[in-house]
Design a protein around this motif. Structure first.
Motif, PDB file in Angstrom:
ATOM      1  N   LEU A 131       0.882  -1.722  -0.511  1.00  0.00           N
ATOM      2  CA  LEU A 131      -0.477  -0.119   0.329  1.00  0.00           C
ATOM      3  C   LEU A 131       0.992   1.365   0.057  1.00  0.00           C
ATOM      4  N   HIS A 132       2.019   1.484   0.747  1.00  0.00           N
ATOM      5  CA  HIS A 132       2.341   2.458   0.928  1.00  0.00           C
ATOM      6  C   HIS A 132       3.325   2.989  -0.682  1.00  0.00           C
ATOM      7  N   LYS A 133       4.046   1.649  -0.794  1.00  0.00           N
ATOM      8  CA  LYS A 133       4.438   1.601  -2.795  1.00  0.00           C
ATOM      9  C   LYS A 133       3.539   2.123  -3.498  1.00  0.00           C
ATOM     10  N   GLU A 134       2.411   1.842  -3.479  1.00  0.00           N
ATOM     11  CA  GLU A 134       1.181   1.879  -4.681  1.00  0.00           C
ATOM     12  C   GLU A 134       1.338   3.461  -3.909  1.00  0.00           C
ATOM     13  N   ALA A 135       1.141   4.088  -3.195  1.00  0.00           N
ATOM     14  CA  ALA A 135       0.315   5.272  -2.880  1.00  0.00           C
ATOM     15  C   ALA A 135       1.726   6.345  -3.152  1.00  0.00           C
ATOM     16  N   GLU A 136       2.692   6.115  -3.480  1.00  0.00           N
ATOM     17  CA  GLU A 136       3.563   6.405  -3.746  1.00  0.00           C
ATOM     18  C   GLU A 136       3.461   6.829  -4.932  1.00  0.00           C
ATOM     19  N   THR A 137       3.160   6.039  -6.010  1.00  0.00           N
ATOM     20  CA  THR A 137       2.884   6.077  -7.039  1.00  0.00           C
ATOM     21  C   THR A 137       1.795   7.145  -7.443  1.00  0.00           C
ATOM     22  N   MET A 138       0.724   7.220  -6.799  1.00  0.00           N
ATOM     23  CA  MET A 138      -0.375   8.250  -6.953  1.00  0.00           C
ATOM     24  C   MET A 138       0.241   9.743  -6.853  1.00  0.00           C
ATOM     25  N   GLU A 139      -0.405  10.507  -7.209  1.00  0.00           N
ATOM     26  CA  GLU A 139      -0.352  11.896  -7.361  1.00  0.00           C
ATOM     27  C   GLU A 139      -1.720  12.285  -8.108  1.00  0.00           C
ATOM     28  N   CYS A 140      -2.163  14.009  -7.335  1.00  0.00           N
ATOM     29  CA  CYS A 140      -3.068  14.132  -7.294  1.00  0.00           C
ATOM     30  C   CYS A 140      -3.242  14.555  -8.290  1.00  0.00           C
ATOM     31  N   PRO A 141      -3.541  15.187  -9.317  1.00  0.00           N
ATOM     32  CA  PRO A 141      -3.660  15.702 -10.585  1.00  0.00           C
ATOM     33  C   PRO A 141      -3.862  16.882 -10.149  1.00  0.00           C
ATOM     34  N   PRO A 142      -2.982  17.812 -11.185  1.00  0.00           N
ATOM     35  CA  PRO A 142      -3.194  19.588 -10.178  1.00  0.00           C
ATOM     36  C   PRO A 142      -4.429  19.894 -10.494  1.00  0.00           C
ATOM     37  N   ALA A 143      -5.474  19.889 -11.450  1.00  0.00           N
ATOM     38  CA  ALA A 143      -6.685  20.509 -11.743  1.00  0.00           C
ATOM     39  C   ALA A 143      -7.411  19.684 -10.805  1.00  0.00           C
ATOM     40  N   VAL A 144      -7.609  18.797  -9.282  1.00  0.00           N
ATOM     41  CA  VAL A 144      -8.169  18.896  -8.526  1.00  0.00           C
ATOM     42  C   VAL A 144      -7.837  20.195  -7.562  1.00  0.00           C
ATOM     43  N   SER A 145      -6.436  20.084  -7.450  1.00  0.00           N
ATOM     44  CA  SER A 145      -5.663  21.252  -6.295  1.00  0.00           C
ATOM     45  C   SER A 145      -6.555  22.464  -7.060  1.00  0.00           C
ATOM     46  N   ARG A 146      -6.673  22.731  -8.485  1.00  0.00           N
ATOM     47  CA  ARG A 146      -7.388  24.256  -8.848  1.00  0.00           C
ATOM     48  C   ARG A 146      -9.087  24.061  -8.447  1.00  0.00           C
ATOM     49  N   ARG A 147      -9.284  22.903  -8.737  1.00  0.00           N
ATOM     50  CA  ARG A 147     -10.961  23.223  -7.835  1.00  0.00           C
ATOM     51  C   ARG A 147     -11.483  23.420  -6.838  1.00  0.00           C
ATOM     52  N   ILE A 148     -10.198  22.848  -5.996  1.00  0.00           N
ATOM     53  CA  ILE A 148     -10.119  23.346  -4.751  1.00  0.00           C
ATOM     54  C   ILE A 148     -10.407  23.724  -4.206  1.00  0.00           C
ATOM     55  N   GLU A 149      -9.481  24.842  -4.437  1.00  0.00           N
ATOM     56  CA  GLU A 149      -8.816  26.256  -4.436  1.00  0.00           C
ATOM     57  C   GLU A 149      -9.648  26.833  -4.967  1.00  0.00           C
ATOM     58  N   GLN A 150     -10.219  26.947  -5.761  1.00  0.00           N
ATOM     59  CA  GLN A 150     -11.782  27.195  -6.262  1.00  0.00           C
ATOM     60  C   GLN A 150     -12.761  27.583  -5.149  1.00  0.00           C
ATOM     61  N   SER A 151     -13.057  26.498  -4.645  1.00  0.00           N
ATOM     62  CA  SER A 151     -14.254  26.093  -3.995  1.00  0.00           C
ATOM     63  C   SER A 151     -14.143  26.787  -2.696  1.00  0.00           C
ATOM     64  N   TYR A 152     -12.981  27.072  -2.756  1.00  0.00           N
ATOM     65  CA  TYR A 152     -12.079  27.837  -1.273  1.00  0.00           C
ATOM     66  C   TYR A 152     -12.065  29.311  -1.515  1.00  0.00           C
ATOM     67  N   SER A 153     -12.087  30.272  -2.452  1.00  0.00           N
ATOM     68  CA  SER A 153     -12.270  30.968  -2.385  1.00  0.00           C
ATOM     69  C   SER A 153     -13.584  31.711  -2.513  1.00  0.00           C
ATOM     70  N   GLN A 154     -14.661  30.423  -3.205  1.00  0.00           N
ATOM     71  CA  GLN A 154     -15.969  30.729  -3.335  1.00  0.00           C
ATOM     72  C   GLN A 154     -16.455  31.655  -2.231  1.00  0.00           C
TER      73      GLN A 154
END
Lengths: 353, 192
Positions: free
Chosen positions: A11-34
């Motif tokens: 699980l830890h090894k697989e987790a390393e390969t998972m990268e949060c897509p930048p689109a998600v971060s942008r979306r979350i930031e957007q909803s925060y500013s909203q």
């Protein structure tokens, strides 16, 4: 290697390969500013909410109603500091504040808004309610907010951060808290010599809160009510308003055999009695049998909606207190009240709210 | 991550400090995203759940008791949002539709992502994905976040016994899947 260890490592090894897509971060930031934007625009409303909460607590002390405070349904118009200084309703209140606490003259007006009125032309339409807040420049952030009713009376005062941060009001002993509240009321409203004062701690697990009621000797209804929590004292004027003349019967419902006043202000309604064609005492008797208001109405061939309409209208009228409000606003208010009304008229005596 | 520090960040964030938001987000998003990825299979759904989690974070900040570990609270949010997501049946329907329409694409992108893993790892990945949602949640929180079964019971708000049975059933299923590996892979496992 045990399967447990294998899974853990995998699980830890697989987790390393998972990268949060930048689109998600942008979306979350957007909803925060909203969220921030929404929050900022709500700011003036917040103040009223405190007043509204206080009112709701008095009217309906035990019931937790889910509907928003009804006055919140109407839109508020922001005001500038200059408008506050010349506004018919807020000018006298501001002067009163300056004379009560001369230091506030140096404070700046940080927030002001009116409800239902037209600030650009104050003679045109009177506001149902005006709120403004003053804050000390720099310093410890002392803040004081006032709510002014249509009649120009100050119906709420909220004093924030007047005690040192390390020792907020709530941390003082009972005597000191009482003295602070007395002082505030004395300054803003005048002598309180003839009042009886009761102080109780509210059952609120998150935050210690005290409620102080100032009751005129011989009267039953508190005249002022103050809530103390954190570093804040909020006082609201309850007395002085026209007391509902139709308060004929009390305790339509009961809890543990004791009269429960929770819904009385909703049920003491002349129009309701005439709709049901029964006297207040008769209604109380029927309810005591364990019926709900809806059932009583049904036995007289009156629909639930009719009952709701009648009560909601009366309550909405009470809320605006004679101020000029458009028909649409009245409808909005009545609509907002419906869930509360529904809860009352579907309640059975002796059952928890 | 220190509770006190996180709490301060959260308070600032709530008051509207963009910088605090970024600090908080940077400190948490990898962990949240990975957890969500283990629990939710499809990319679009993960993104939806992610944004729900963060929304919930600023909306329910008042419920955070700073005496309790921050991560525990955060994972509580994660679990609740994932569960909420699962019970939305209309969404399930949508997923169903989407799977039907894009099966090939989904498969490809899934394996593309996992080229870094060798054969056995792929087997374990697949096996974990075959578990029921309930079992999988317990397995992930037990082995990825190293929570005790008691803590998981608190997080999920179910009795300890239930967690234990899901845990054992999950492990059993994994054993079974992995037992069925082709012989050469089995040896590899036993080598460790």
């Amino acid at each position: 290697m045990t399967i447990e260890r294998k899974i853990r490592e995998h699980l830890h090894k697989e987790a390393e390969t998972m990268e949060c897509p930048p689109a998600v971060s942008r979306r979350i930031e957007q909803s925060y500013s909203q969220y921030l934007q929404r929050k900022r625009s709500e700011k003036p409303m917040k103040k009223r909410l405190i007043g509204g909460l206080v009112a709701a607590m008095i009217m309906i002390p035990t019931a937790a109603f889910a509907a928003p405070t009804l006055i919140e349904m109407l839109t508020r118009t922001p005001m500038t500091a200059e408008q506050v200084k010349v506004d018919e309703a807020s000018k006298p209140a501001l002067e009163k504040l300056y004379s009560a606490f001369p230091e506030t003259k140096s404070f700046e007006i940080i927030d002001a808004s009116s409800l239902g009125g037209d600030t650009t032309n104050s003679t045109n339409k009177q506001a149902i309610q005006t709120n403004f807040a003053l804050q000390e420049k720099g310093g410890t952030g002392k803040k004081i907010s006032l709510g002014i009713s249509a009649a120009g009376k100050i119906d709420s005062v909220i004093q924030e951060n007047w005690e040192p941060k390390e020792k907020p009001v709530i941390s003082l002993n009972d005597q000191e808290i009482k003295a602070k509240v007395d002082f505030l009321i004395n300054k803003m409203y005048g002598s309180i010599d003839n009042y009886e004062i009761s102080m109780e701690q509210l059952d609120n697990s998150n935050q210690k809160t005290f409620m102080l009621s100032y009751i005129k000797k011989g009267s039953e209804k508190p005249f002022y009510q103050a809530f103390v929590h954190g570093n804040t004292i909020s006082v609201s004027l309850i007395g002085g308003e026209a007391t509902p003349s139709n308060m004929k019967v009390e305790g339509f419902f009961s809890t543990n055999g004791k009269p429960d006043h929770t819904a009385d202000s909703f049920l003491n309604d002349e129009k309701l009695f005439s709709l049901l064609k029964m006297s207040p005492a008769e209604l109380k008797q029927e309810l005591a049998k364990g019926k709900t208001v809806v059932e009583v109405a049904a036995s007289k061939n009156i629909s639930k909606q009719q009952v709701i309409d009648v009560i909601a209208k009366t309550q909405a009228e009470k809320e605006v207190n004679g101020a000029a409000v458009s028909k649409k606003q009245m409808e909005q208010l009545s609509k907002a009240l419906e869930p509360k009304v529904l809860q009352v008229i579907e309640h059975k005596t002796e059952t928890p709210w | 991550m220190q509770n006190e520090h996180m709490y301060q960040l959260l308070i600032k964030m709530k008051a509207g400090d963009q910088q605090a938001f970024h600090a908080m987000y940077d400190a948490t998003y990898q962990d949240v995203y990975r957890t969500v990825s283990f629990l939710v299979d499809h990319q679009q759904d993960r993104e939806d759940v992610m944004s729900e989690i963060y929304m919930q974070m600023w909306l329910s900040l008042d419920n955070y008791d700073m005496n309790r570990p921050f991560h525990f609270w955060l994972h509580g949010l994660v679990i609740r949002q994932v569960q909420r997501f699962r019970v939305k049946s209309w969404r399930r329907f949508r997923i169903f539709e989407r799977i039907r329409a894009f099966t090939r694409e989904e498969e490809e992108s899934y394996w593309d992502q996992h080229t870094a893993l060798d054969g056995t790892d792929q087997m374990i990945s697949q096996s974990i994905r075959k578990l029921t949602d309930k079992q999988r949640t317990v397995i992930i929180f037990r082995f990825f976040h190293d929570y005790t079964l008691e803590e998981i019971a608190t997080l999920l708000d179910v009795p300890l016994g239930t967690v234990k049975s899901r845990y054992h059933a999950g492990l059993q299923a994994l054993r079974k899947y992995l037992w069925n590996l082709p012989p050469e892979r089995m040896e590899k496992i036993n080598d460790y």
